[in-house]
Design an enzyme around this catalytic site. Sequence first.
Site, PDB file in Angstrom:
ATOM      1  N   SER A  81      -0.824   6.001   1.178  1.00  0.00           N
ATOM      2  CA  SER A  81      -0.044   6.853   0.292  1.00  0.00           C
ATOM      3  C   SER A  81       0.944   5.965  -0.475  1.00  0.00           C
ATOM      4  O   SER A  81       0.635   4.797  -0.766  1.00  0.00           O
ATOM      5  CB  SER A  81       0.671   7.944   1.102  1.00  0.00           C
ATOM      6  OG  SER A  81       1.404   8.815   0.260  1.00  0.00           O
TER       7      SER A  81
ATOM      8  N   TYR B 106      -0.609  10.242 -10.691  1.00  0.00           N
ATOM      9  CA  TYR B 106      -0.492   9.277  -9.600  1.00  0.00           C
ATOM     10  C   TYR B 106       0.354   9.849  -8.463  1.00  0.00           C
ATOM     11  O   TYR B 106      -0.031   9.782  -7.280  1.00  0.00           O
ATOM     12  CB  TYR B 106       0.129   7.975 -10.100  1.00  0.00           C
ATOM     13  CG  TYR B 106       0.414   6.983  -8.997  1.00  0.00           C
ATOM     14  CD1 TYR B 106      -0.613   6.310  -8.343  1.00  0.00           C
ATOM     15  CD2 TYR B 106       1.724   6.737  -8.586  1.00  0.00           C
ATOM     16  CE1 TYR B 106      -0.355   5.416  -7.320  1.00  0.00           C
ATOM     17  CE2 TYR B 106       1.991   5.841  -7.563  1.00  0.00           C
ATOM     18  CZ  TYR B 106       0.950   5.181  -6.931  1.00  0.00           C
ATOM     19  OH  TYR B 106       1.216   4.305  -5.903  1.00  0.00           O
TER      20      TYR B 106
ATOM     21  N   LYS C 180      -0.856  10.622  -4.509  1.00  0.00           N
ATOM     22  CA  LYS C 180      -0.221  10.053  -3.313  1.00  0.00           C
ATOM     23  C   LYS C 180       0.345  11.161  -2.411  1.00  0.00           C
ATOM     24  O   LYS C 180       0.342  11.015  -1.183  1.00  0.00           O
ATOM     25  CB  LYS C 180       0.862   9.063  -3.715  1.00  0.00           C
ATOM     26  CG  LYS C 180       0.342   7.832  -4.458  1.00  0.00           C
ATOM     27  CD  LYS C 180      -0.526   6.944  -3.570  1.00  0.00           C
ATOM     28  CE  LYS C 180      -1.999   7.075  -3.780  1.00  0.00           C
ATOM     29  NZ  LYS C 180      -2.803   6.199  -2.919  1.00  0.00           N
TER      30      LYS C 180
END
Length: 319
Positions: A166, A198, A202
Site C-alpha cells: 500500500s 493512485y 492504495k
Amino acid sequence: MGNLLSFIFPPKSRFSFDDIPDQSGRIAIITGGNSGIGMVACKVLLSKGAKVYMASRSKERALPAINQLKQATGKTDIHLLELDLADLQSVRRAAEEFTRKENRLHMLFNNGGVMTPPIEQLTKQGYDLQFGATVLGHAYLTKLLLPVLLSTAEEAPGKVRVVHTSSCGHANAVEGGIDIKTLTDGPARTKAGTWQMYFQSKWGNAAYSSELAGRYGSQGLVSIAFDPGNIRTSLHKNMPKLGYYILNTILLYDLEPYGGLQILYAGTMPQAGKLNGCYLVPWARIGNVKPDTRDPSLGARLWQWCEEEIAKFEQARRL
C-alpha cells in the site's frame, strides 16, 4: 507533525535481513518482482533458500533480472511467472500455470503496480490502470490462488502470508475510500485525476488486506498491508521533474536495504504470524492506517465490487 516527521525520518530499524530464518521448503510469488522492492524481496528470499516465482509482465526485463539474482546469490531456484496485472486473462493464465507446477504456496506478495500514469491509460478490460491492476488484478490473483494458500495454511497455520503493498498516500483517498464512478473510463475519472486514482488504489490495497484478514484469518491465513516508505525506485518516473529531483535528493532512501524491510518482515518473520490485519510502516513497525480501511461495510463493498467485476469477466470469457 510528529507522525509526519516519523514517516519522513523513521527510527532506525530493529529488523534486518540477517534476522530472517531459513526459508528452505517455502514457495513465494512476488508480483512486480523484476524491479524495485519486489526484486529486493526476490533476492533475499532466494538467498534464504525459498523457491521464488518472479511474476512480471515483461519477459524481456524479467529474464535478465533472474540471471542477475542467480549470480548475486549463487542460488538457482527462481522462475519467471508471466503476469500482466492489467489484463485479467493474463492473471488467470499465470494462476493456472502456477497451480499446474505447485500444490503449495507460503507467501504471496501482491506488490506490482503503477504510480500516476497518464489518466487516459486503462487496463485491457477497461478499468482505470492504477486501480484495475493494483487492486482488481491482485484480487483476482488472490482469489484464484486461495485454494492452494488455504490448503498450505492447514499444514502451517500462521506461516502462510498474503502481503499487500500500500502507501501512506491511501490517507488522501476520497471519503469512503473509493468512488465507484471513477474506476472505469468517463468524466468522473478524468475529473478525479491520476493522483486521486493512485490514492484510491492504495486505499484499496489496505482495505482489501483487512477484508481478506477478516474472512480467512480463522483458517490460518495471515494478511498484512504495508507502506514501503520513501524508497528510491522507478515508481516515481511519472512525477514532474522538479518534484522528483527534490524527492530523490532529499527524502528518498536507498532501495537496499530499506526497500525490503516491511515486505520481508511481513512475509517471513515468525512474530508477523500474529499480525493478521495489521499495517506496517517504515521500518518494519506496526503503524496507523486510515480507519475507514477497516470499516467492515466499506471492506465488504470493495470485496463485492471485485467479485462482481471478476464474475463479469469470467462470464464473458465463457461465451
